[in-house]
Scaffold this motif. Structure first.
Motif, PDB file in Angstrom:
ATOM      1  N   THR A 523       4.509  31.062   0.550  1.00  0.00           N
ATOM      2  CA  THR A 523       5.234  30.260   1.543  1.00  0.00           C
ATOM      3  C   THR A 523       4.264  29.416   2.370  1.00  0.00           C
ATOM      4  O   THR A 523       4.587  28.297   2.752  1.00  0.00           O
ATOM      5  CB  THR A 523       6.051  31.151   2.498  1.00  0.00           C
ATOM      6  N   PHE A 525       3.386  29.821   5.429  1.00  0.00           N
ATOM      7  CA  PHE A 525       3.709  29.747   6.854  1.00  0.00           C
ATOM      8  C   PHE A 525       3.338  31.023   7.605  1.00  0.00           C
ATOM      9  O   PHE A 525       2.817  30.955   8.706  1.00  0.00           O
ATOM     10  CB  PHE A 525       5.218  29.503   7.047  1.00  0.00           C
ATOM     11  N   GLU A 526       3.641  32.175   7.047  1.00  0.00           N
ATOM     12  CA  GLU A 526       3.549  33.450   7.753  1.00  0.00           C
ATOM     13  C   GLU A 526       2.130  33.693   8.241  1.00  0.00           C
ATOM     14  O   GLU A 526       1.197  33.822   7.464  1.00  0.00           O
ATOM     15  CB  GLU A 526       4.006  34.572   6.822  1.00  0.00           C
ATOM     16  N   ARG A 527       1.964  33.737   9.560  1.00  0.00           N
ATOM     17  CA  ARG A 527       0.616  33.707  10.153  1.00  0.00           C
ATOM     18  C   ARG A 527      -0.151  35.003   9.955  1.00  0.00           C
ATOM     19  O   ARG A 527      -1.365  34.969   9.761  1.00  0.00           O
ATOM     20  CB  ARG A 527       0.715  33.338  11.631  1.00  0.00           C
ATOM     21  N   TYR A 547       0.392  24.993   0.293  1.00  0.00           N
ATOM     22  CA  TYR A 547       0.629  23.998   1.342  1.00  0.00           C
ATOM     23  C   TYR A 547       1.787  23.136   0.848  1.00  0.00           C
ATOM     24  O   TYR A 547       1.603  22.231   0.049  1.00  0.00           O
ATOM     25  CB  TYR A 547      -0.639  23.168   1.550  1.00  0.00           C
ATOM     26  N   MET A 551       2.115  20.107   7.494  1.00  0.00           N
ATOM     27  CA  MET A 551       2.063  21.109   8.548  1.00  0.00           C
ATOM     28  C   MET A 551       1.815  20.488   9.921  1.00  0.00           C
ATOM     29  O   MET A 551       2.185  21.073  10.948  1.00  0.00           O
ATOM     30  CB  MET A 551       0.985  22.141   8.238  1.00  0.00           C
ATOM     31  N   GLU A 554       5.195  19.483  11.016  1.00  0.00           N
ATOM     32  CA  GLU A 554       5.917  20.724  11.310  1.00  0.00           C
ATOM     33  C   GLU A 554       5.518  21.258  12.680  1.00  0.00           C
ATOM     34  O   GLU A 554       6.368  21.658  13.487  1.00  0.00           O
ATOM     35  CB  GLU A 554       5.609  21.767  10.222  1.00  0.00           C
ATOM     36  N   TYR A 555       4.244  21.252  12.961  1.00  0.00           N
ATOM     37  CA  TYR A 555       3.750  21.772  14.233  1.00  0.00           C
ATOM     38  C   TYR A 555       4.228  20.895  15.398  1.00  0.00           C
ATOM     39  O   TYR A 555       4.683  21.409  16.427  1.00  0.00           O
ATOM     40  CB  TYR A 555       2.228  21.843  14.215  1.00  0.00           C
ATOM     41  N   ASN A 560       6.252  26.108  15.833  1.00  0.00           N
ATOM     42  CA  ASN A 560       6.588  27.456  15.366  1.00  0.00           C
ATOM     43  C   ASN A 560       5.555  28.027  14.405  1.00  0.00           C
ATOM     44  O   ASN A 560       5.795  29.058  13.763  1.00  0.00           O
ATOM     45  CB  ASN A 560       7.957  27.441  14.683  1.00  0.00           C
ATOM     46  N   ILE A 561       4.431  27.363  14.257  1.00  0.00           N
ATOM     47  CA  ILE A 561       3.370  27.859  13.399  1.00  0.00           C
ATOM     48  C   ILE A 561       2.065  27.853  14.187  1.00  0.00           C
ATOM     49  O   ILE A 561       1.966  27.211  15.231  1.00  0.00           O
ATOM     50  CB  ILE A 561       3.207  27.007  12.121  1.00  0.00           C
ATOM     51  N   LEU A 566      -3.878  28.927  10.578  1.00  0.00           N
ATOM     52  CA  LEU A 566      -3.789  28.348   9.245  1.00  0.00           C
ATOM     53  C   LEU A 566      -5.051  27.561   8.896  1.00  0.00           C
ATOM     54  O   LEU A 566      -5.538  27.623   7.757  1.00  0.00           O
ATOM     55  CB  LEU A 566      -2.552  27.461   9.141  1.00  0.00           C
TER      56      LEU A 566
END
Length: 898
Positions: A523, A525-527, A547, A551, A554-555, A560-561, A566
């Protein structure tokens, strides 16, 4: 501080503080291993009987140099001390379960023995040897055969074990497949004698036991039913016992051993019976079984063990039909060579006049389930485990094959583009080349998505528990993952050293015993998973992270990331896999020093998509939730007369009108195109079962049932899809800023003004903007022309029937659904997002692209949409074959190059 101590953090802290033994465990993991020390326990300290009792007894006798520690819950300690005193087990050290002494033994004992599992914080050290001797032969389904998740800690224990000891080949097959161990686990499976069954062959002990019970001259029965998940029927038990007691003679006695939960519910006092007694305290179960002449049970695995005595077994299955419906079972007890009764009268008749057992059937049964059991079985097994002494009664199996283990993390398998891309990957690559494994956070897959686990062609492993850390590690990790400023520069090396050490230790806890050659964070995303990959850098595990989207956009849009987390992962992993060239350009503009980038264009899975699109719209719409639909004009037309009655009888109207409305929807001519294609429904429903069941019993849906199956809004949408005069446009994507539903709806308002015969359908299963989007539709002025559907198992038949797919995302990686639309032959109108545009051109040409590409703005969407309707273009086909071939070549490099 308040922003840091959030409700979620408080919940985690409270859990951690309530489990202080976890902190003790981490501390004790630093201590040296205690050689010749064995920690042995059963059922998380709730009991100490069966396998572990007889192993402990034999260990004291045979291995005097061993220090044996037994874990038991405090309320069971006195009972166990008496049992040990009775059997002269003086050298065994009893410790309270989860006490400091127990935790020390768990962390440092050279040998660990368990008949179920250790808790999820258990993290076997390389110097320890873990022997899991499973507590029974399973009749009831286990692992994924019972539920698709919820067994993460059990699976983790099996993967952690050095030896997984089972009593027969049948159990090996069920456990290995039920917990996804085949080919991937390094655990050795040992099939050999059951330690608890050896005493059943001891004739001398049988005589002693009968004498101790004062039943030398009596026929002894034992009633030992299994516990039902909903509780055993105490009414049936009490009625049966009262009846049996009246029938038994002075030369007979019946002992009753119930599950403690069932025993508590009894309203009668067993001591008042003449021939029935409660199971006596202080006697181990299998020792007691030596005295028994007839075992009465039902679905308990004790029947397998007792069969080695050749004595009578009666299965009292008064609730078999209900039990089989509520609880999955591997086998039908009707096929077993034991008498089976359903009433108390039949039970007594079988006790009084036992039917002759078929010797051949019993022999086959014993050969299948207790073939290696004998009076010396416990000693044989311990000689094998602790002295490597070979015995013909014991067979060891290696589960691990020669292929590399490649683990994916793909999130919660939501209905989104990344999940579809993941499954497209599995459908496209050669799954026999490696052991591909999916790592899933236990219970993280929602109910509506669990079918995806069931249909997986690769094994999956589930998580167990939460990350394990001490107080300092916990604080630093939380700040590192949630605060962009923390660990970015000041103290970076010190902070990362502590955090990465924690993650490496927890990685071992999570995957102990699972030899992983490559870990792929799919994914992206999951930190916490990203930080764990950073921690693994430089190890012998190849690390990769995908990727999929821009991103940076997205940020900026959602915050939310963790871009800091990352970025560090991008720098440290072996492979940063970007799903198209355009995303690579943007990424390297921001992070120019990355030298581990690999471009892998997403697999499109076009052949399967085309196959799925052939499903009838009638069957693909079954069970699909309606998020929004407006069809009041239709309802008013068909319900005019009935609606007038509301004022006169509101109570009756509220009760009956919804049913009348659904019935009236089947009025002939109301949905003419649905009516014209109606037979597709019956064909679609019956097709999967043709040849499997009697043709005369196939389902036949009547036309007047349509209203009940679909409701007015979905019937209206299907009629529009099948009407050549109506132009239906579709968008598929979650309710999210990124998907641009707001400007999609605004654009459609303008389109519908000029072209009234247009319709818009949005398929959006979930997302934070659901309420806002639906409200925008309600206020749009064209609400009767817009339908919003929830998640669809198969959206491709709907996509195929639509006239065009309208793609309005603000930013994307590839925009996979664009290519899914092209795969089913549906036109595409897409905003100009570089990654998606480049992908379209690559499969067609820059001069004649396979889709209508418009400016990425509201005005661009409106103009392009109007141009499409005024002069529908003939678009060239997309070259999927070349795309898939290039992606396969890149994939081969990702998983094969060192």
């Amino acid at each position: 501080m308040a922003k840091i101590i959030t409700p979620r953090v408080k919940k985690v802290l409270k859990r951690k503080l309530n489990r202080k033994y976890e902190f003790q465990y981490l501390k004790f993991l630093k201590k040296p291993i205690e050689k010749n020390t064995i920690l042995i326990e059963s059922t998380h300290g709730r009991d100490f009987s069966g396998h572990v009792f007889y192993m402990a007894k034999q260990l004291q006798e045979q291995f005097s140099e061993m220090s044996i520690v037994v874990g038991i819950k405090n309320d069971k300690r006195e009972e166990l001390e008496k049992l040990f005193q009775k059997h002269n087990l003086h050298s065994l050290k009893i410790v309270d379960y989860l006490s400091k002494e127990y935790i020390l033994a768990l962390a440092t004992a050279e040998y660990l023995v368990n008949d179920t599992t250790f808790w999820d914080f258990f993290n076997k050290r390389p110097e320890q040897t873990y022997i899991n001797i499973w507590h029974g032969t399973p009749l009831k389904c286990l692992g994924k055969d019972m539920a698709l998740d919820g067994f993460g800690n059990v699976q983790k224990n099996f993967l952690s074990a050095d030896l997984f000891v089972l009593s027969n080949e049948y159990t090996k097959e069920k456990m290995v497949t039920g917990y996804n161990l085949e080919n991937i686990s390094s655990t050795k499976v040992v099939v050999g004698p059951s330690p608890r069954n050896s005493i059943l062959f001891d004739v001398k002990r049988r005589q002693q036991m009968r004498s101790e019970l004062n039943v030398d001259d009596k026929k002894v029965y034992l009633y030992m039913p299994t516990y039902r998940d909903t509780g055993t029927s105490t009414a049936v038990i009490e009625e049966t016992l009262a009846y049996i007691d009246e029938q038994l003679t002075q030369n007979e006695c019946l002992f009753v051993k119930l599950h403690p939960f069932d025993a508590e519910k009894l309203t009668m006092d067993l001591s008042e019976f003449k021939h029935i007694a409660e199971y006596p305290d202080g006697i181990e179960t299998y020792e007691f079984l030596t005295a028994v002449d007839t075992l009465i049970t039902d679905y308990s695995s004790i029947m397998y063990d007792f069969s080695c005595t050749d004595r009578q077994i009666i299965l009292y299955t008064y609730d078999k039909e209900d039990y089989y419906k509520s609880r999955g079972l591997y086998e039908d007890v009707d096929e077993y060579p034991f008498a089976q009764v359903e009433t108390k009268e039949e039970l007594y008749q079988e006790m009084l006049y036992p039917k002759m057992q078929d010797i051949n059937d019993l022999t086959l049964f014993k050969n299948r389930f207790v073939a290696s059991d004998n009076v010396n079985g416990t000693k044989q097994l311990l000689d094998y485990v602790f002295k490597n002494k070979v015995n013909e009664n014991i067979i060891e199996y290696s589960l691990r094959n020669e292929k590399e283990n490649v683990v994916f993390f793909a999130g919660g398998l939501w209905d989104n583009g990344i999940s579809r891309a993941f499954f497209n990957t599995l459908n496209s690559i050669d799954l026999s080349e490696k052991n591909y494994i999916l790592y899933v956070k236990d219970r993280a897959v929602k109910k509506e998505h669990k079918y995806k686990l069931q249909e997986l062609e690769i094994p999956y492993v589930l998580s167990a528990g939460i990350a394990q850390y001490n107080f300092i590690e916990g604080i630093l990790t939380y700040l590192y993952l949630n605060k962009e400023w923390f660990g970015r520069s000041i103290g970076k090396k010190w902070i990362e050293k502590i955090i990465f050490k924690m993650y490496r230790r927890d990685f071992r806890r999570m995957f102990n015993g699972l030899e992983i050659n490559q870990f792929i964070h799919y994914t992206g995303f999951e930190r916490s998973l990203a930080a764990m990959l950073s921690a693994l850098s430089g190890s012998n595990i190849k690390t990769s992270i995908f990727y999929h989207t821009d991103m940076f956009e997205e940020y900026e849009a959602k915050r939310n990331i963790s871009m800091k987390t990352l970025k560090r992962t991008y720098e440290l992993v072996d492979q940063l896999i970007i799903v198209n060239k355009e995303l690579e350009v943007r990424l390297l503009e921001n992070y120019p020093n990355l030298n581990n980038v690999i471009v892998l264009d997403n697999f499109l899975g076009y052949q399967e998509i085309r196959e799925l699109s052939r499903e009838s719209i009638f069957t693909s719409f079954l069970g699909v939730p309606l998020q929004y639909g407006y069809a009041e004009e239709i309802v008013n037309d068909v319900m005019g007369d009935f609606n007038k009655l509301k004022k006169n009888n509101i109570k009756a109207a509220n009760k009956f009108l919804p049913t009348i409305r659904k019935h009236k929807l089947s009025t002939k001519g109301l949905f003419p195109y649905v009516e014209e294609h109606f037979e597709e429904l019956n064909q679609g429903i019956n097709m999967p079962f043709t040849g499997l069941i009697d043709h005369s019993s196939l389902v036949k849906i009547n036309y007047n049932e349509l209203g009940y199956l679909y409701g007015v809004s979905k019937l209206k949408l299907m009629d529009d899809l099948l009407n050549p005069e109506i132009k239906v446009f579709i968008n598929i994507g979650r309710f999210d800023i990124q998907k641009g539903h707001d400007r999609l709806i605004d654009a459609f308002v303008e389109i519908n003004k000029e072209y009234p015969n247009t319709r818009l359908v949005i398929v959006a299963p979930h997302g934070p903007l659901k309420k806002k989007t639906i409200q925008q539709v309600r206020n749009s002025g064209v609400k009767e022309c817009i339908t919003i559907l929830g998640g669809m198992d198969n959206p491709y038949s709907l996509l195929r029937l639509a006239d065009a797919f309208v793609f309005t995302s603000l930013y994307e990686g590839l925009g996979l659904v664009v290519f899914e639309a092209l795969a089913v032959g549906t036109d595409v109108i897409t905003v100009d997002i570089p990654a998606t545009t480049e992908g379209i051109i690559r499969g067609s040409s820059i001069d004649n692209p396979a889709a209508v590409i418009v400016e990425n703005s509201l005005e661009g969407i409106i103009d392009g949409w109007k141009n499409y309707l005024s002069d529908t273009p003939v678009l060239p086909p997309y070259d999927f074959d070349t795309q898939e071939s290039e992606s396969l070549s890149a994939w081969h490099k990702i998983v094969n190059e060192k």
